[in-house]
Write a protein that holds these residues in place. Sequence first.
Motif: not given
Length: 166
Positions: A44, A48, A50, A105, A121, A124, A127, A129
């Motif tokens: 994932y 997500r 890339s 990002t 996002f 999400e 979330k 990261w």
Amino acid sequence: PVLDTEDAWLSVEGPVSIVELALEQKRVHYPLVEHQFVLCTVLYATMRLSLKAVKPLSLFDSKGKNAFFKDLTSIQLLPSGDMDPSVLSLRQQFLLKVVSAAVQTLCSSQKDREVSEEDYFPFEKGKNWPTLAADLAQYLQISEDLVRRHYVCELYSYGMDHLGEE
């Protein structure tokens, strides 16, 4: 577990109840489910964020790869504490890529327009990261501190000093 039923239910005819079906199921081997979860999280994050040139199965040794194709109720040999240094190096590189991509990002989206990470996002919410990468480090036998230090360095390099200080 013992399930007590009332006398009125004993004469009922029909399909087997969900509770009885659930109790008849074999128990899953939790470490194997956890192992599958790590792979799903790696896939994932790769999708997500890339990430390029990531080979997810290269992050696992031969025992770990074989465990992916077994029934979740079977007791499988999972990777032990002793890991090949090359696999650990690949894992570390992957986690650092996740942190770098997440910060890049976030920073590029904030420079384009003032948005939060939750806006970028949308599915999400909550979330984080880099935090997810630090949590994943525990499963992949990589130092969480190394991931957190890299996160702070990335924040400083993108000019987000206020977040880096936190």
